[in-house]
Design an enzyme around this catalytic site. Structure first.
Site, PDB file in Angstrom:
ATOM      1  N   GLU A 168       0.870  -1.167   0.000  1.00  0.00           N
ATOM      2  CA  GLU A 168       0.000   0.000   0.000  1.00  0.00           C
ATOM      3  C   GLU A 168       0.914   1.226   0.000  1.00  0.00           C
ATOM      4  OE1 GLU A 168      -2.714   0.200   3.295  1.00  0.00           O
ATOM      5  OE2 GLU A 168      -3.448   2.172   2.657  1.00  0.00           O
ATOM      6  N   ARG A 181       4.994 -12.692   9.876  1.00  0.00           N
ATOM      7  CA  ARG A 181       5.671 -11.450   9.539  1.00  0.00           C
ATOM      8  C   ARG A 181       6.984 -11.355  10.300  1.00  0.00           C
ATOM      9  NH1 ARG A 181       3.542  -6.193   9.800  1.00  0.00           N
ATOM     10  NH2 ARG A 181       1.769  -6.986   8.698  1.00  0.00           N
ATOM     11  N   LYS A 217       4.170   0.997   9.311  1.00  0.00           N
ATOM     12  CA  LYS A 217       4.358   2.243   8.575  1.00  0.00           C
ATOM     13  C   LYS A 217       3.700   3.413   9.285  1.00  0.00           C
ATOM     14  CE  LYS A 217       3.016   0.217   4.825  1.00  0.00           C
ATOM     15  NZ  LYS A 217       2.465  -0.044   3.489  1.00  0.00           N
TER      16      LYS A 217
END
Ligand code: ATP
Ligand code: MG
Length: 572
Positions: free
Chosen positions: A44, A272, A282
């Protein structure tokens, strides 16, 4: 052990596949999707990539490379509010820098908005989606809990015609943000909360960085990702574990679209990457940037790819790190020391050795002729036989590190003290005779003598004489000045994100940056270019920062020489 056995083990190690590779190999064997492999990396564009993304990049591109497949880069740009073309650019740069090439042009979920809209109408037409007039808060209250079924919306049983009409009016901009949503009609008592009539479309009157004002309704992640995979013919959609619970929805949506003889994507989840002493979201990294806790996304203390690059990390070391931490099915935390180990390992092979003094202390060699200079030969990189040699100037006045001298040294201090000898690297043995002090007692100059016959490599008896320490040094008259920035971990807590009662920012390390303004470098560094990496002998690995100006180098310390991580591993 016999040679054959050894090579058998080596082969088996090479053959040991992670669970995703196992799935991929099975699919190839079964000729699923005509044995084609097509992955994607779907960032994204709402921030810069971080080391966690590097893991996903290495996995997605790596699998495709290994099995002769291809990888798409798809910007998952369904949220116009947080997205930006600056991020789109930086993401592409970072992927290329890591050494990967995506298939064709970069793709965008926003390119599929028309298609997605069409599919939403199709769902409405088959009675599988409805427009809900309630607010998000009201809907949340009806969601129930994993053990308690939810409550059906009073708008759930609208007619297809009414739903279509309302959805089209949502698209036409008749309603304000949040006034209506499109929801899937699945099962309000499903044990999987994601199947309790999830949102498909929301109203957002916002300009999109690519589609401008064309849309005021935007699809939710769940109503975009699987279809985008399907449109692109992705065979293996690799994502992180938090999406495991979304998989039934991913499949529910695809069930409604899939037609025979097309590629049906399969979602596979992996753990992850989490790193100790690091925050990786982020959103949180953006908070650090916006509030000036760091100088930008590429601040060398940031876990972003651009920060690591600026800090002096090589692409190879980042790839090695990502590969060697492996692919797990369960979340875990990796010691940030392992990342440091990987860059040290790589730079040890590649980095040219240089002499630099960070905290200079003047040395005057009283028996060395005034005005004389010698250019002494030294190795560029003892780890690399092709690296060759270079010459460094020696003269009567030099700098050594303040820490390499003690006026009253304890027994175990083997470096310089009054009456003691050390070797200057690739040069002579010197002996300290006396010190000069300033009015407030600080040592300002060491007066030394040198052993004329002791020059390294001269072949004399004195050149082979053993002394307890070898110091790095720089000739004062030839030295160039530089600013050197030293970094410590950005957070002082191992798990800055893991405290319920405290914000991660409370654990920012106030000493994560120290700036040394008066460092002395050997003159060969005058031509160093931004980004070039070096080992400063006895100090660590360093690189030239982009803040450098003509005749004013700024240097970043990448990592020290000491290998604490490997040491700790050996102890275990
Ligand atoms: P963040 O939480 O940092 O904002 P994200 O998951 O929202 O990350 P995306 O841009 O949506 O970021 O992620 C792009 C891809 O990278 C996704 O497939 C995602 O699963 C993967 N990814 C993100 N963070 C990690 C991580 N820490 N480890 C491995 N893969 C990751
Ligand atoms: Mg995301």
């Amino acid at each position: 052990m016999k040679m054959e056995d050894k090579s058998k083990i080596a082969n088996e190690e090479e053959r040991s596949l992670n669970f995703i590779e196992q799935i991929v190999e099975e699919d190839i064997e079964n000729k699923k999707n005509e044995a084609k492999i097509h992955t994607r990396f779907p960032p994204e564009p709402n921030g810069y990539l971080h080391i966690g993304h590097a893991k996903s990049i290495v996995l997605n591109f790596g699998i495709a490379q290994k099995y002769g497949g291809i990888t798409n880069l798809r910007f998952d740009d369904t949220n116009p509010v947080t997205e930006d073309t600056e991020y789109v650019q930086s993401i592409q740069n970072d992927i290329k820098w890591l050494g990967y090439e995506w298939e064709g042009e970069a793709l965008y979920t926003s390119d599929y908005f028309d298609k997605l809209y069409e599919w939403a109408e199709k769902l409405i037409n088959t009675g599988k989606a409805y427009v809900d007039d309630q607010s998000a808060e009201e809907i949340a209250k009806q969601k129930g809990t994993p053990t308690k079924p939810g409550v059906e919306s009073p708008f759930r049983n609208r007619t297809i015609e009414e739903n279509l009409d309302l959805f089209r009016r949502m698209k036409a901009g008749e309603f304000k943000n949040g006034e209506k949503v499109l929801r899937a009609k699945i099962d309000m008592s499903s044990p999987n909360m994601h199947l309790r009539d999830p949102f498909l479309y929301r109203i957002l009157h916002a300009k999109h960085h690519r589609t401008g004002d064309k849309w005021c309704i935007y699809p939710m992640y769940d109503f975009a990702h699987g279809q985008s995979d399907y449109i692109e013919g992705i065979t293996h959609s690799l994502c992180t574990l938090e999406f495991e619970v979304h998989r039934p929805l991913y499949d529910w949506i695809l069930d409604g679209l899939y037609t025979e003889n097309t590629v049906r994507p399969r979602q596979i989840e992996f753990a992850r990457l989490n790193l100790s002493y690091t925050v990786m979201s982020k959103r949180k990294l953006l908070e650090l940037v916006k509030n000036n806790y760091v100088t930008g996304w590429d601040d060398p203390r940031m876990p972003t790819i651009s920060g690591l690059r600026r800090r002096g990390y090589t692409a190879e070391s980042v790839r090695n790190f990502a590969e060697k931490v492996g692919i797990a099915k369960r979340n875990n935390v990796i010691d940030v020391g392992l990342l440091e180990f990987r860059v040290r390992e790589d730079l040890n092979k590649k980095a040219q050795r240089m002499m630099a003094v960070l905290n200079p202390l003047k040395v005057i060699i009283d028996n060395y002729p005034e005005g004389k200079e010698e250019w002494l030969e030294t190795d560029n990189n003892p780890e690399d036989e092709n690296a060759g040699k270079r010459k460094i100037p020696f003269s009567r006045e030099l700098y050594i590190e303040q820490a390499d001298f003690m006026e009253n040294p304890p027994r175990k201090f083997f470096r310089l003290g009054i009456g003691r000898e050390v070797r200057l690297k690739s040069a002579y043995i010197i002996k300290c005779e006396s010190v000069e002090k300033s009015a407030d007692g600080e040592i300002t100059v060491l007066h030394c003598t040198y052993d004329v016959d002791s020059r390294s490599g001269s072949g004399t008896e004195a050149s082979k004489r053993k002394v307890k320490a070898t110091l790095h040094w720089v000739s004062a008259a030839h030295a160039i000045n530089a600013e050197v920035r030293l970094y410590d971990r950005l957070f002082s807590d191992e798990d800055p994100d893991g405290h319920k009662d405290k914000n991660f920012k409370e654990f920012l390390n106030s000493e994560s940056l120290s700036v040394l303004k008066d460092c002395k470098l050997e003159p060969n560094l005058a031509s160093a270019k931004v980004g070039e990496q070096f080992q400063f002998q006895r100090l660590g690995y360093f690189c030239v920062d982009k803040d450098s100006q003509e005749n004013a180098l700024v240097i970043n310390k990448t990592v020290g020489l000491r290998d604490n991580w490997a040491k700790a591993q050996r102890k275990k």
